[in-house]
Scaffold this motif. Sequence first.
Motif, short mmCIF file in Angstrom:
data_model
loop_
_atom_site.label_atom_id
_atom_site.label_comp_id
_atom_site.label_asym_id
_atom_site.label_seq_id
_atom_site.Cartn_x
_atom_site.Cartn_y
_atom_site.Cartn_z
N PRO A 147 11.27 8.06 14.55
CA PRO A 147 9.79 7.98 14.21
C PRO A 147 9.67 8.34 12.64
CG PRO A 147 10.40 9.96 15.37
CD PRO A 147 11.38 9.19 15.29
N LEU A 148 9.66 7.51 11.66
CA LEU A 148 9.53 7.91 10.41
C LEU A 148 8.32 8.47 9.73
CD1 LEU A 148 11.15 5.87 7.22
CD2 LEU A 148 8.45 6.04 7.28
N VAL A 175 5.68 5.65 1.03
CA VAL A 175 6.67 5.32 1.74
C VAL A 175 6.18 4.87 3.32
CG1 VAL A 175 8.80 6.38 3.21
CG2 VAL A 175 8.07 7.07 0.43
N VAL A 176 5.22 5.70 3.63
CA VAL A 176 4.68 5.38 4.99
C VAL A 176 4.02 3.93 5.22
CG1 VAL A 176 2.90 6.00 6.65
CG2 VAL A 176 4.37 7.69 5.93
N LEU A 186 -0.02 -2.54 2.15
CA LEU A 186 0.86 -2.92 0.85
C LEU A 186 -0.10 -2.43 -0.11
CD1 LEU A 186 2.89 -4.33 -0.68
CD2 LEU A 186 1.70 -6.55 -0.77
N SER A 187 -1.62 -2.73 -0.09
CA SER A 187 -2.41 -2.17 -1.15
C SER A 187 -2.24 -0.90 -1.16
CB SER A 187 -3.82 -2.67 -0.92
OG SER A 187 -4.04 -4.23 -0.61
N VAL A 188 -2.51 -0.06 -0.05
CA VAL A 188 -2.48 1.61 -0.26
C VAL A 188 -1.14 2.00 -0.44
CG1 VAL A 188 -2.65 3.76 1.41
CG2 VAL A 188 -4.22 1.51 1.74
N ALA A 189 -0.01 1.36 -0.25
CA ALA A 189 1.22 1.97 -0.78
C ALA A 189 1.20 1.64 -2.44
CB ALA A 189 2.40 1.03 -0.13
N GLN A 245 4.95 12.96 8.09
CA GLN A 245 3.93 13.86 7.97
C GLN A 245 4.15 15.20 8.22
OE1 GLN A 245 2.25 11.88 11.21
NE2 GLN A 245 0.50 10.75 9.84
N VAL A 246 5.37 15.62 9.08
CA VAL A 246 5.73 16.74 9.23
C VAL A 246 6.33 17.39 7.92
CG1 VAL A 246 7.73 18.33 10.29
CG2 VAL A 246 6.28 16.70 11.74
#
Length: 299
Positions: free
Chosen positions: A213-214, A195-196, A75-78, A219-220
Amino acid sequence: MGQRVLKSLTFWLSEQPAIVNFRWSPTQSWGSTWSFLFTAIAAYIAAATALHLLLTLFRRRRPVPLGPIPAFHSLSVALISAVIFVGTVLSATAEIRDTRWLWGRTKTTTPLQWLLCFPLGTRPSGRVFFWSYAFYLSRFLHLPRTFFTVLRRRKLTIFTLFNQSILIFMSFLWLEFSQSFQVLAILLTTLLYSVVYGYRFWTEIGLPRACFPLVVNCQVVLLVCNLVCHFMVLLLHLFKGGCNGIGAWGFNSVLNGAILFFFLNFYVKKMHSRKSRAADHDEASSTHPGSVNNKVKDS
């Protein structure tokens, strides 16, 4: 109400004196020396490897309970990624408005060219580089995820260590050499991280996973966008009079190529492993008495 919110965001994320007057230098910016960079990366690799070897030595097979820590980290990174994304958008808009990146004081350059190719002589100062510095510091917030992986008794791969280390190194180069393309790179990357890591927070608190696989797909998409943008930077450098920090950009391209190679290799092996396990499962279920009875009933 909407106008007030926009004005408030614009001031706090692009017009504050600390942002406008930012300058990347060893005396003013924490972590801006080469010695700090290499020491931090070496310490990260050593600590992750030592933790992995320690758990292996004591033969601990069960995951170490981490409680809500991974969810709070995601959550912090997002949220931080979302703030950097919005700050970069507002700051880039302000820089374009102030026409600080015009070549030869002409009006022929488009905003997209400004975002891809800094004019020669650009210095790492001002709004955009403040958020580039924030992005560089935020890279260190991604490192704990490696330790979460080890503590959960998942395999520590060379790709993980290499990827995290290289991303820190590249974000340092962006600032050190005022490298072109970093604005779009920050926008694409922070949008993906929002998002990730938001999705990881979603799943870590027990909510249902996506039916595809979100994370891998994101990443792709990021890798493909990076390749397209790198090609556009090269064209602008060759046909528009040159882009600043092109040497660092070239080295950055090599590192991105290495990440792409490792990622594709890792992804292919992972998909092959999944298919092998699925095939073994189907073979086992086909010889199970219960499955035979079910087939007879279905027929």
